[in-house]
Motif scaffolding. Structure first.
Motif, PDB file in Angstrom:
ATOM      1  N   ASP A  34       0.834  -1.202   0.000  1.00 43.98           N
ATOM      2  CA  ASP A  34       0.000   0.000   0.000  1.00 43.98           C
ATOM      3  C   ASP A  34       0.873   1.257   0.000  1.00 43.98           C
ATOM      4  N   GLU A  35       1.445   1.619   1.137  1.00 36.85           N
ATOM      5  CA  GLU A  35       2.287   2.813   1.181  1.00 36.85           C
ATOM      6  C   GLU A  35       3.471   2.642   0.244  1.00 36.85           C
ATOM      7  N   GLY A  36       3.699   3.663  -0.578  1.00 29.64           N
ATOM      8  CA  GLY A  36       4.799   3.625  -1.524  1.00 29.64           C
ATOM      9  C   GLY A  36       4.549   2.738  -2.725  1.00 29.64           C
ATOM     10  N   ILE A  40       0.724   7.704 -10.317  1.00 32.18           N
ATOM     11  CA  ILE A  40      -0.150   8.451 -11.215  1.00 32.18           C
ATOM     12  C   ILE A  40      -0.503   7.489 -12.354  1.00 32.18           C
ATOM     13  N   PRO A  41      -1.657   7.658 -13.005  1.00 32.50           N
ATOM     14  CA  PRO A  41      -1.940   6.822 -14.181  1.00 32.50           C
ATOM     15  C   PRO A  41      -0.893   7.120 -15.258  1.00 32.50           C
ATOM     16  N   LYS A  78      13.415  10.791 -13.489  1.00 31.67           N
ATOM     17  CA  LYS A  78      14.107   9.504 -13.594  1.00 31.67           C
ATOM     18  C   LYS A  78      13.756   8.666 -12.367  1.00 31.67           C
ATOM     19  N   GLN A  79      13.207   7.484 -12.607  1.00 30.00           N
ATOM     20  CA  GLN A  79      12.810   6.576 -11.533  1.00 30.00           C
ATOM     21  C   GLN A  79      14.016   5.764 -11.052  1.00 30.00           C
ATOM     22  N   VAL A 136       2.254   7.344  -2.857  1.00 29.98           N
ATOM     23  CA  VAL A 136       2.864   7.296  -4.189  1.00 29.98           C
ATOM     24  C   VAL A 136       4.258   6.667  -4.146  1.00 29.98           C
ATOM     25  N   LEU A 137       4.627   6.049  -5.251  1.00 24.15           N
ATOM     26  CA  LEU A 137       5.977   5.482  -5.387  1.00 24.15           C
ATOM     27  C   LEU A 137       7.023   6.553  -5.108  1.00 24.15           C
TER      28      LEU A 137
END
Length: 154
Positions: A34-36, A40-41, A78-79, A136-137
Motif C-alpha cells: 500500500d504505502e509507496g 499516477i496513471p 528519472k525513476q 505514491v511510489l
C-alpha cells in the motif's frame, strides 16, 4: 536508452485543498502493498507517439474514462529503476468507484505454466497531499512537489 513513460497527475480542489488521484497496480506482486505502491496513471510511450497523447491514452486505459482539460507540463523524472516518467497535470473530478482498468496476462503462480488475467489497476483513490506523499511510489514524489511549486508560481 531508458524506457519512457507518460502520465497524468489528476487533481481536484475541495474547499481550496488539493486532492490527487492515484492508482494502485493490480496483480499478485502488489496485492499486499500500500504505502509507496500507488502511482499516477501512466504507461509506456509507443515509438513515434507524442508524449501527451501517450499520457492521455494510458490514463484512459487504466481508468476506463477519457480525461479532458487543460494539460500543463509538470516535468520529467528519472525513476530508481532508470525509467523516465514525463508528467502533466490536469484538473478533473473522476468517480473512483467506476474506474475500470484494462487487463494483463501473466504466468501465475510462478513456474506453474498457468496463465491468469489481472487488472492493470485494481483500485483508484483521491488523496490529500500528505496522504498522496505516503502512498505514491518514491520516484514519483517529486511530481507532487513540482506541481505545487508551479501552482505557487502562478
Amino acid at each position: 536508452m531508458p524506457q519512457r513513460s507518460a502520465g497524468l497527475l489528476i487533481f481536484k480542489q475541495t474547499a481550496g485543498v488539493f486532492e490527487f488521484l492515484l492508482v494502485h497496480p493490480g496483480g499478485p506482486f502488489w496485492a499486499r502493498k500500500d504505502e509507496g505502491a500507488w502511482s499516477i496513471p501512466k504507461g509506456l510511450i509507443d515509438d513515434g507517439e507524442d508524449d501527451l497523447v501517450a499520457a492521455r491514452r494510458e490514463a484512459e486505459e487504466e481508468l476506463g474514462v477519457a480525461i479532458d482539460g487543460d494539460f500543463q507540463p509538470v516535468g520529467s523524472y528519472k525513476q530508481p529503476g532508470g525509467k523516465i516518467v514525463i508528467a502533466w497535470s490536469v484538473e478533473a473530478d473522476i468517480d473512483v468507484d467506476v474506474v475500470r482498468s484494462n487487463m494483463f496476462t501473466m504466468e501465475w503462480p510462478p513456474r506453474s505454466g498457468a496463465m491468469k488475467e489481472f487488472p492493470e489497476v485494481d483500485k483508484a483513490g483521491w488523496f490529500s497531499l500528505p496522504d498522496a506523499g505516503l502512498k505514491v511510489l518514491k520516484g514519483q514524489r517529486p511530481i507532487l512537489d513540482d506541481f505545487l511549486e508551479r501552482r505557487r508560481a502562478d
